[in-house]
Scaffold this motif. Sequence first.
Motif, PDB file in Angstrom:
ATOM      1  N   ALA A  95      36.037  38.669  39.231  1.00  0.00           N
ATOM      2  CA  ALA A  95      35.380  38.935  37.952  1.00  0.00           C
ATOM      3  C   ALA A  95      36.331  39.525  36.912  1.00  0.00           C
ATOM      4  O   ALA A  95      36.142  39.311  35.708  1.00  0.00           O
ATOM      5  N   ASN A  96      37.328  40.277  37.359  1.00  0.00           N
ATOM      6  CA  ASN A  96      38.250  40.867  36.380  1.00  0.00           C
ATOM      7  C   ASN A  96      39.633  40.232  36.425  1.00  0.00           C
ATOM      8  O   ASN A  96      40.583  40.758  35.854  1.00  0.00           O
ATOM      9  N   ALA A  97      39.763  39.101  37.112  1.00  0.00           N
ATOM     10  CA  ALA A  97      41.076  38.482  37.312  1.00  0.00           C
ATOM     11  C   ALA A  97      41.756  38.117  35.995  1.00  0.00           C
ATOM     12  O   ALA A  97      42.943  38.395  35.796  1.00  0.00           O
ATOM     13  N   ILE A 103      56.128  45.402  37.489  1.00  0.00           N
ATOM     14  CA  ILE A 103      54.774  45.527  36.942  1.00  0.00           C
ATOM     15  C   ILE A 103      53.821  45.708  38.107  1.00  0.00           C
ATOM     16  O   ILE A 103      53.756  44.857  39.005  1.00  0.00           O
ATOM     17  N   ASN A 104      53.075  46.815  38.113  1.00  0.00           N
ATOM     18  CA  ASN A 104      52.113  47.045  39.194  1.00  0.00           C
ATOM     19  C   ASN A 104      50.710  47.224  38.629  1.00  0.00           C
ATOM     20  O   ASN A 104      50.399  48.232  38.005  1.00  0.00           O
ATOM     21  N   THR A 105      49.875  46.215  38.857  1.00  0.00           N
ATOM     22  CA  THR A 105      48.459  46.281  38.480  1.00  0.00           C
ATOM     23  C   THR A 105      47.579  46.271  39.721  1.00  0.00           C
ATOM     24  O   THR A 105      46.356  46.154  39.609  1.00  0.00           O
ATOM     25  N   GLY A 143      42.242  45.685  34.575  1.00  0.00           N
ATOM     26  CA  GLY A 143      41.039  44.878  34.745  1.00  0.00           C
ATOM     27  C   GLY A 143      39.898  45.265  33.830  1.00  0.00           C
ATOM     28  O   GLY A 143      38.807  44.714  33.934  1.00  0.00           O
ATOM     29  N   LEU A 144      40.146  46.215  32.924  1.00  0.00           N
ATOM     30  CA  LEU A 144      39.083  46.717  32.057  1.00  0.00           C
ATOM     31  C   LEU A 144      39.156  46.093  30.673  1.00  0.00           C
ATOM     32  O   LEU A 144      39.889  46.547  29.812  1.00  0.00           O
ATOM     33  N   THR A 145      38.416  45.034  30.494  1.00  0.00           N
ATOM     34  CA  THR A 145      38.120  44.524  29.165  1.00  0.00           C
ATOM     35  C   THR A 145      36.595  44.442  29.062  1.00  0.00           C
ATOM     36  O   THR A 145      35.895  44.475  30.090  1.00  0.00           O
ATOM     37  N   THR A 178      31.691  41.835  35.826  1.00  0.00           N
ATOM     38  CA  THR A 178      31.676  42.628  37.063  1.00  0.00           C
ATOM     39  C   THR A 178      30.313  43.270  37.287  1.00  0.00           C
ATOM     40  O   THR A 178      29.746  43.209  38.387  1.00  0.00           O
ATOM     41  N   ALA A 179      29.783  43.899  36.244  1.00  0.00           N
ATOM     42  CA  ALA A 179      28.495  44.591  36.368  1.00  0.00           C
ATOM     43  C   ALA A 179      27.371  43.614  36.702  1.00  0.00           C
ATOM     44  O   ALA A 179      26.525  43.890  37.572  1.00  0.00           O
TER      45      ALA A 179
END
Length: 317
Positions: free
Chosen positions: A97-99, A231-233, A286-288, A295-296
């Motif tokens: 969902a947040n990919a 880069i670490n996500t 992952g937060l947009t 996601t919700a």
Amino acid sequence: MKVLVTELMWEDGIEELKQTGHTVDYDMELCRKRDDLLKLAPKYDALIVRNETRVDPELLDVAKNVKVIGRLGVGLDNIDLEATKARNIPVIAAKHANATSVVEYVMAAMLDAYRPLADADADVRLGNWDRKFFTGYELNQKTLGLVGLGEIAHRVARRASAFGIRVIGYDPFVTSYDHVLAETGVYPVTTLDELFPESDFISVHVPLTKATKHMINKESFSRMKSHAYVINTARGGIVHELDLVEAVQSEKIAGAYLDVLENEPVQQGSPLLQVESIRLSPHIAGLTDESQSRTAMLIAREVTKVLNGGESLCAVL
């Protein structure tokens, strides 16, 4: 059914739960109030958490009526899966969902590393006009090394290729027939020792496990290019942070973009805060707005499916 939400959840997901007949109690700070959580948990049929709530045997032992746990995201290191399995409690993750949001963060990090527009803007506002200092570099013809070749890495590879970036990847669980190699054009390497010296950017896309903890460390940095960025996500703890600080300060690598840390939030006085070319963000890859709505809604619908006696395709176990 009664649902307890212990961390941040977008309002449309909460409304979805209510409209399907559930009673929802929502306290986005409950994850930090352990005693209150333990007292409340026995009253609920479902728990919905993010990454801060510790779902461990202590919590599960008191949450005797819980039939399903929803995870607003995909990382599972805060959930004791052996304990949930022993109690026959399915764990629902927000699969993919947040990919897209994480992927765009990775692309933004690479662009920022080579064309730091915010820094240029700040410098111009100080009265400067330093065109040589802010000349920057092209991403075209550079090499991106992907550590882990799951869904997010696959989407990163597709977008990076559109920029003319050569993409290589390491994942011992992926074969040449998997789509990320067969259809995306990622060139596979058999060891990280092959990946590090080749890459201008190294992007991490693996879960935090005993095997991956401090996977990228002092020895790893010694094999990287002096102008490389990490880069670490994925998860904090995969990159050894003190080794990273030493590597950047000694110019073994150019810098890093860390969205996740071993201990969150970052503590004042942390060595990470002393190194300008280690860029930090508060676990927002992952937060947009779009990803959090997806996601919700996904978790609300899949949790409801399980509470109604069905099965979820997003169940981890």
